[in-house]
Design a protein around this motif. Structure first.
Motif, PDB file in Angstrom:
ATOM      1  N   TYR A  75       0.821  -1.203   0.000  1.00 57.95           N
ATOM      2  CA  TYR A  75       0.000   0.000   0.000  1.00 57.95           C
ATOM      3  C   TYR A  75       0.861   1.262   0.000  1.00 57.95           C
ATOM      4  N   ALA A  76       1.925   1.258   0.797  1.00 59.32           N
ATOM      5  CA  ALA A  76       2.819   2.420   0.816  1.00 59.32           C
ATOM      6  C   ALA A  76       3.482   2.612  -0.537  1.00 59.32           C
ATOM      7  N   ALA A  77       3.887   1.502  -1.166  1.00 57.87           N
ATOM      8  CA  ALA A  77       4.516   1.590  -2.493  1.00 57.87           C
ATOM      9  C   ALA A  77       3.553   2.196  -3.504  1.00 57.87           C
ATOM     10  N   LEU A  78       2.302   1.787  -3.461  1.00 58.93           N
ATOM     11  CA  LEU A  78       1.303   2.314  -4.395  1.00 58.93           C
ATOM     12  C   LEU A  78       0.998   3.782  -4.105  1.00 58.93           C
ATOM     13  N   ALA A  79       0.843   4.123  -2.826  1.00 61.39           N
ATOM     14  CA  ALA A  79       0.486   5.491  -2.461  1.00 61.39           C
ATOM     15  C   ALA A  79       1.597   6.479  -2.819  1.00 61.39           C
ATOM     16  N   VAL A  80       2.842   6.111  -2.528  1.00 58.94           N
ATOM     17  CA  VAL A  80       3.964   6.990  -2.873  1.00 58.94           C
ATOM     18  C   VAL A  80       4.076   7.146  -4.388  1.00 58.94           C
ATOM     19  N   SER A  81       3.857   6.059  -5.117  1.00 57.78           N
ATOM     20  CA  SER A  81       3.916   6.121  -6.587  1.00 57.78           C
ATOM     21  C   SER A  81       2.831   7.030  -7.139  1.00 57.78           C
ATOM     22  N   TRP A  82       1.619   6.923  -6.583  1.00 58.43           N
ATOM     23  CA  TRP A  82       0.518   7.786  -7.026  1.00 58.43           C
ATOM     24  C   TRP A  82       0.831   9.245  -6.730  1.00 58.43           C
ATOM     25  N   ASN A  83       1.501   9.497  -5.607  1.00 58.55           N
ATOM     26  CA  ASN A  83       1.716  10.867  -5.141  1.00 58.55           C
ATOM     27  C   ASN A  83       2.639  11.670  -6.050  1.00 58.55           C
ATOM     28  N   PHE A  84       3.345  11.022  -6.971  1.00 56.16           N
ATOM     29  CA  PHE A  84       4.165  11.779  -7.914  1.00 56.16           C
ATOM     30  C   PHE A  84       3.285  12.688  -8.766  1.00 56.16           C
ATOM     31  N   VAL A  85       2.166  12.159  -9.224  1.00 53.27           N
ATOM     32  CA  VAL A  85       1.294  12.986 -10.064  1.00 53.27           C
ATOM     33  C   VAL A  85       0.280  13.751  -9.216  1.00 53.27           C
ATOM     34  N   GLY A  86      -0.279  13.102  -8.195  1.00 51.70           N
ATOM     35  CA  GLY A  86      -1.293  13.761  -7.377  1.00 51.70           C
ATOM     36  C   GLY A  86      -0.720  14.847  -6.489  1.00 51.70           C
ATOM     37  N   GLY A  87       0.425  14.559  -5.855  1.00 47.23           N
ATOM     38  CA  GLY A  87       1.006  15.526  -4.938  1.00 47.23           C
ATOM     39  C   GLY A  87       1.640  16.714  -5.619  1.00 47.23           C
ATOM     40  N   PHE A  88       2.287  16.483  -6.745  1.00 48.07           N
ATOM     41  CA  PHE A  88       2.989  17.574  -7.424  1.00 48.07           C
ATOM     42  C   PHE A  88       2.070  18.429  -8.291  1.00 48.07           C
ATOM     43  N   THR A  89       1.142  17.815  -9.003  1.00 51.74           N
ATOM     44  CA  THR A  89       0.320  18.576  -9.951  1.00 51.74           C
ATOM     45  C   THR A  89      -1.104  18.835  -9.466  1.00 51.74           C
ATOM     46  N   GLY A  90      -1.564  18.066  -8.468  1.00 55.89           N
ATOM     47  CA  GLY A  90      -2.936  18.217  -8.011  1.00 55.89           C
ATOM     48  C   GLY A  90      -3.957  17.503  -8.875  1.00 55.89           C
ATOM     49  N   TYR A  91      -3.494  16.767  -9.886  1.00 52.58           N
ATOM     50  CA  TYR A  91      -4.405  15.990 -10.731  1.00 52.58           C
ATOM     51  C   TYR A  91      -4.755  14.692  -9.991  1.00 52.58           C
ATOM     52  N   ILE A  92      -6.036  14.512  -9.700  1.00 51.40           N
ATOM     53  CA  ILE A  92      -6.490  13.361  -8.913  1.00 51.40           C
ATOM     54  C   ILE A  92      -6.909  12.230  -9.853  1.00 51.40           C
ATOM     55  N   SER A  93      -6.108  11.165  -9.858  1.00 49.55           N
ATOM     56  CA  SER A  93      -6.407  10.007 -10.696  1.00 49.55           C
ATOM     57  C   SER A  93      -6.976   8.886  -9.837  1.00 49.55           C
ATOM     58  N   LEU A  94      -8.231   8.513 -10.101  1.00 47.46           N
ATOM     59  CA  LEU A  94      -8.849   7.378  -9.407  1.00 47.46           C
ATOM     60  C   LEU A  94      -8.608   6.070 -10.161  1.00 47.46           C
ATOM     61  N   GLY A  95      -7.925   6.162 -11.302  1.00 52.51           N
ATOM     62  CA  GLY A  95      -7.726   4.973 -12.132  1.00 52.51           C
ATOM     63  C   GLY A  95      -6.290   4.513 -12.189  1.00 52.51           C
TER      64      GLY A  95
END
Length: 241
Positions: free
Chosen positions: A1-21
């Motif tokens: 879960y941590a691996a997935l969350a940190v990986s997602w945060n590259f786009v979500g945390g930096f750009t604010g684009y929320i990807s649910l997919g």
């Protein structure tokens, strides 16, 4: 879960684009790893890296198309992608195993018992999370990271000030897809079985978003904290309710 969350945060945390997919990329990473092992007979660890690179390349045209829209439209596009891949994985039985799923050979051989394999993969996942956090930290302190944060705060103003918003968004989107695919590939090697309904689940993508938001998408360790809270909560309620 941590691996997935940190990986997602590259786009979500930096750009604010929320990807649910984002489960699309973890699922593709898992299947790519498994197919390179079973069909191309690659070494499992080489298959993991090659599979993630293939997913990263696929993310280029996907990013070019999806990052043209913002807000709710981007969320809908990301959900549509994971649903399309779910249908493909279920229907293309000759390649993916269809609804029956796909078995992944053990990377450490049959002589290694399950408890020992679990322990080894725990440390492998920890190592992956450390590398992902170091990469996130490096980007955060770079000119590239400053441009991404400018996009997050006000994309139109950032573009007016000369930030190449399209190139920056696409680059971090591909990085996020690659890292998420690596996490999905590690899961495939660890668990040894891929079920399309689980691999391409909107719920998995929602977990990534929830973990990152709960811990704080603008902080380095936020997604890890969120993953600990959500992960242990899920297991607690599975056992007790």
């Amino acid at each position: 879960y941590a691996a997935l969350a940190v990986s997602w945060n590259f786009v979500g945390g930096f750009t604010g684009y929320i990807s649910l997919g984002h489960a699309a990329y973890s699922g593709l990473g898992g299947y790519a790893t498994a197919l390179f092992i079973t069909k191309a007979e690659l070494n499992p660890w080489l298959a993991l890296v090659v599979g993630a690179l293939v997913v990263g390349l696929l993310a280029v045209p996907i990013g070019i198309a999806s990052l043209r829209v913002r807000g709710a439209s981007f969320v809908i596009v990301s959900i549509a992608l994971v649903l399309i891949l779910l249908l493909v994985a279920q229907s293309w039985a000759s390649l993916t195993g269809g609804a029956q799923g796909l078995r992944v050979p053990r990377p450490f051989g049959e002589d290694v018992l399950r408890p020992e394999q679990h322990e080894r993969f725990f440390y492998l996942h920890v190592a992956f999370v450390v590398v992902a956090l170091l990469l996130w930290w490096t980007i955060d302190r770079s000119r590239f990271g400053m441009g991404l944060k400018a996009i997050r705060e006000d994309e139109d103003k950032a573009q007016a000030l000369g930030v190449p918003t399209g190139a920056y968004k696409l680059t971090v989107f591909v990085i996020s897809a690659f890292m998420t695919a690596m996490a999905g590939g590690l899961y495939a090697l660890w668990f040894g079985y891929l079920d399309p309904i689980f691999q391409f689940s909107i719920l998995i993508g929602s977990y990534m978003v929830l973990m990152s938001l709960l811990g704080g998408i603008r902080s380095l360790f936020g997604p890890v904290l969120g993953a600990v809270i959500v992960g242990y909560s899920l297991e607690f309620f599975k056992v007790h309710y």
